[in-house]
Design a protein around this motif. Sequence first.
Motif, PDB file in Angstrom:
ATOM      1  N   VAL A   1       0.837  -1.212   0.000  1.00 16.72           N
ATOM      2  CA  VAL A   1       0.000   0.000   0.000  1.00 16.72           C
ATOM      3  C   VAL A   1       0.865   1.254   0.000  1.00 16.72           C
ATOM      4  CG1 VAL A   1      -1.691   1.326   1.330  1.00 16.72           C
ATOM      5  CG2 VAL A   1      -1.957  -1.157   1.105  1.00 16.72           C
ATOM      6  N   LEU A   2       1.887   1.276   0.850  1.00 14.10           N
ATOM      7  CA  LEU A   2       2.771   2.439   0.912  1.00 14.10           C
ATOM      8  C   LEU A   2       3.440   2.695  -0.434  1.00 14.10           C
ATOM      9  CD1 LEU A   2       4.244   4.697   2.411  1.00 14.10           C
ATOM     10  CD2 LEU A   2       5.880   2.981   3.236  1.00 14.10           C
ATOM     11  N   ASN A   3       3.936   1.643  -1.073  1.00 20.73           N
ATOM     12  CA  ASN A   3       4.618   1.804  -2.366  1.00 20.73           C
ATOM     13  C   ASN A   3       3.682   2.343  -3.443  1.00 20.73           C
ATOM     14  OD1 ASN A   3       7.200   1.013  -1.579  1.00 20.73           O
ATOM     15  ND2 ASN A   3       6.733  -1.169  -1.840  1.00 20.73           N
ATOM     16  N   GLU A   4       2.393   1.973  -3.382  1.00 17.34           N
ATOM     17  CA  GLU A   4       1.431   2.503  -4.352  1.00 17.34           C
ATOM     18  C   GLU A   4       1.261   4.015  -4.169  1.00 17.34           C
ATOM     19  OE1 GLU A   4      -0.289   0.704  -7.016  1.00 17.34           O
ATOM     20  OE2 GLU A   4       1.552  -0.343  -6.450  1.00 17.34           O
ATOM     21  N   PHE A   5       1.244   4.470  -2.936  1.00 15.87           N
ATOM     22  CA  PHE A   5       1.103   5.911  -2.687  1.00 15.87           C
ATOM     23  C   PHE A   5       2.386   6.666  -3.042  1.00 15.87           C
ATOM     24  CE2 PHE A   5      -2.758   4.820  -0.522  1.00 15.87           C
ATOM     25  CZ  PHE A   5      -3.547   5.962  -0.670  1.00 15.87           C
ATOM     26  N   LEU A   6       3.528   6.023  -2.876  1.00 19.83           N
ATOM     27  CA  LEU A   6       4.790   6.685  -3.218  1.00 19.83           C
ATOM     28  C   LEU A   6       4.889   6.990  -4.707  1.00 19.83           C
ATOM     29  CD1 LEU A   6       7.354   4.779  -0.949  1.00 19.83           C
ATOM     30  CD2 LEU A   6       6.319   7.030  -0.575  1.00 19.83           C
ATOM     31  N   LYS A   7       4.114   6.271  -5.516  1.00 20.17           N
ATOM     32  CA  LYS A   7       4.107   6.520  -6.962  1.00 20.17           C
ATOM     33  C   LYS A   7       3.326   7.783  -7.325  1.00 20.17           C
ATOM     34  CE  LYS A   7       4.071   1.522  -7.956  1.00 20.17           C
ATOM     35  NZ  LYS A   7       3.220   0.420  -8.488  1.00 20.17           N
ATOM     36  N   LEU A   8       2.585   8.338  -6.364  1.00 18.16           N
ATOM     37  CA  LEU A   8       1.663   9.440  -6.672  1.00 18.16           C
ATOM     38  C   LEU A   8       2.282  10.824  -6.484  1.00 18.16           C
ATOM     39  CD1 LEU A   8      -1.526   7.989  -4.931  1.00 18.16           C
ATOM     40  CD2 LEU A   8      -0.896   7.826  -7.344  1.00 18.16           C
TER      41      LEU A   8
ATOM     42  N   LEU B   1     -10.674 -13.198  10.472  1.00 25.55           N
ATOM     43  CA  LEU B   1     -11.325 -11.937  10.816  1.00 25.55           C
ATOM     44  C   LEU B   1     -10.882 -10.788   9.911  1.00 25.55           C
ATOM     45  CD1 LEU B   1     -11.189 -12.195  14.711  1.00 25.55           C
ATOM     46  CD2 LEU B   1     -12.880 -13.096  13.142  1.00 25.55           C
ATOM     47  N   GLY B   2     -10.244 -11.105   8.796  1.00 25.68           N
ATOM     48  CA  GLY B   2      -9.931 -10.089   7.792  1.00 25.68           C
ATOM     49  C   GLY B   2      -8.940  -9.041   8.246  1.00 25.68           C
ATOM     50  N   SER B   3      -7.993  -9.421   9.103  1.00 27.91           N
ATOM     51  CA  SER B   3      -7.055  -8.416   9.631  1.00 27.91           C
ATOM     52  C   SER B   3      -6.158  -7.841   8.543  1.00 27.91           C
ATOM     53  CB  SER B   3      -6.212  -9.012  10.765  1.00 27.91           C
ATOM     54  OG  SER B   3      -5.505 -10.150  10.336  1.00 27.91           O
ATOM     55  N   SER B   4      -5.757  -8.643   7.572  1.00 26.12           N
ATOM     56  CA  SER B   4      -4.896  -8.130   6.498  1.00 26.12           C
ATOM     57  C   SER B   4      -5.615  -7.072   5.668  1.00 26.12           C
ATOM     58  CB  SER B   4      -4.437  -9.271   5.581  1.00 26.12           C
ATOM     59  OG  SER B   4      -3.612 -10.166   6.278  1.00 26.12           O
ATOM     60  N   GLY B   5      -6.870  -7.339   5.343  1.00 26.66           N
ATOM     61  CA  GLY B   5      -7.642  -6.352   4.597  1.00 26.66           C
ATOM     62  C   GLY B   5      -7.839  -5.080   5.394  1.00 26.66           C
ATOM     63  N   ALA B   6      -8.052  -5.217   6.701  1.00 27.31           N
ATOM     64  CA  ALA B   6      -8.250  -4.038   7.554  1.00 27.31           C
ATOM     65  C   ALA B   6      -6.964  -3.232   7.688  1.00 27.31           C
ATOM     66  CB  ALA B   6      -8.761  -4.473   8.925  1.00 27.31           C
TER      67      ALA B   6
ATOM     68  N   ALA C   1      -4.632  -3.068   5.342  1.00 25.54           N
ATOM     69  CA  ALA C   1      -4.447  -2.419   4.036  1.00 25.54           C
ATOM     70  C   ALA C   1      -5.366  -1.211   3.869  1.00 25.54           C
ATOM     71  CB  ALA C   1      -4.694  -3.426   2.917  1.00 25.54           C
ATOM     72  N   LEU C   2      -6.638  -1.373   4.220  1.00 27.53           N
ATOM     73  CA  LEU C   2      -7.613  -0.309   3.966  1.00 27.53           C
ATOM     74  C   LEU C   2      -7.452   0.859   4.944  1.00 27.53           C
ATOM     75  CD1 LEU C   2      -9.839   0.544   2.096  1.00 27.53           C
ATOM     76  CD2 LEU C   2     -11.460  -0.827   3.419  1.00 27.53           C
TER      77      LEU C   2
ATOM     78  N   THR D   1      -9.443   0.402  -3.918  1.00 23.07           N
ATOM     79  CA  THR D   1      -8.795  -0.444  -4.933  1.00 23.07           C
ATOM     80  C   THR D   1      -7.335  -0.722  -4.575  1.00 23.07           C
ATOM     81  OG1 THR D   1     -10.272   0.268  -6.700  1.00 23.07           O
ATOM     82  CG2 THR D   1      -8.112  -0.552  -7.367  1.00 23.07           C
ATOM     83  N   ILE D   2      -6.637   0.269  -4.067  1.00 22.41           N
ATOM     84  CA  ILE D   2      -5.238   0.061  -3.658  1.00 22.41           C
ATOM     85  C   ILE D   2      -5.166  -1.014  -2.575  1.00 22.41           C
ATOM     86  CG2 ILE D   2      -3.281   1.143  -2.456  1.00 22.41           C
ATOM     87  CD1 ILE D   2      -3.982   3.743  -3.975  1.00 22.41           C
ATOM     88  N   ALA D   3      -6.071  -0.931  -1.594  1.00 20.93           N
ATOM     89  CA  ALA D   3      -6.082  -1.929  -0.517  1.00 20.93           C
ATOM     90  C   ALA D   3      -6.462  -3.308  -1.048  1.00 20.93           C
ATOM     91  CB  ALA D   3      -7.050  -1.489   0.579  1.00 20.93           C
TER      92      ALA D   3
END
Length: 301
Positions: A74-81, A103-108, A110-111, A132-134
């Motif tokens: 997620v961080l790397n996607e924002f660094l492209k902006l 319990l969806g901790s990875s998704g939480a 990321a988002l 979408t990034i998450a």
Amino acid sequence: MEATAFCPAHVTGFFKAHLDRNGIPEQFGSTGAGFSITEGVTTRIIISRKNQKKGFRISTIGFQSDKTDVSEFVLNEFLKLGDFDSVFFDIQHQISVPVGYGLGSSGAVALSLAYALDHVLGTKLDKNTIGTIAHNAEVSCKTGLGDVIGSYYGGFEIRTKPGAPGIGQVEKINTQNISVVMICFAPISTKKFMQEQLSKINGLGGLMVNKLLKSKDYNKFQDMSLEFAKYVNVMTPKMEKLINDLALKGIKCGVALFGETVFSMVPEDSKEKVLEIFKKYPDGKIIISELDEQGARILNN
């Protein structure tokens, strides 16, 4: 500068996986049904001028995760902006649910991180793009398929079309005054399970979506979740014993995918009956919560 965001934990009761043949992560996902709870992941970011070689630090308080790959994606996607080469990111995830228990901790993670980064960096992305990034982080790291869109919207939901927010579609079901009581015994590797069980999962999961769209009943959802868990063979003897104990008291329950976790959605005045039974299993982690209807969001900073 700093920002804080929250994403609810999300439980899937049954699903059908959709893996896009063109390899476009936004179109990967799942149809199925699940719910978001008021426990989850709170992510706080403090940014400052970089005074060391590495540009970020990721730490966790509460329940621990042994990986940071989702956060780094997620961080790397924002660094492209933008031009953020001189920025140091101090990222702290506060995780209030066990990791690896369905319990969806990875998704939480990321988002909540995507929301916080957008806020602190002032990138002003629309919410679907943040989601979408998450979602792409989960797909790329193979930690999930439908948790992000579920926790993005919150509540008790049926995922009717697969994909990231803006592509996937969700129908929220109004369920009032419901408590969610869960007991977590052991983690299960989502990645390993998906590799071994996918073909078996998809046949039943698709049929269940259509059935639940007709009834829109959370008790029917719990029945389907149990049927699904038995069909894909994730039930352990301990889970079966607990489920039988609940059934003898007339209490409905389901199974969180993927983890050795049993949940019960009950009217608020019935949660003590569930707790009475759960407390007979001292090796389990008990979570008492409610549905989170808001979904992922920025907190007041």
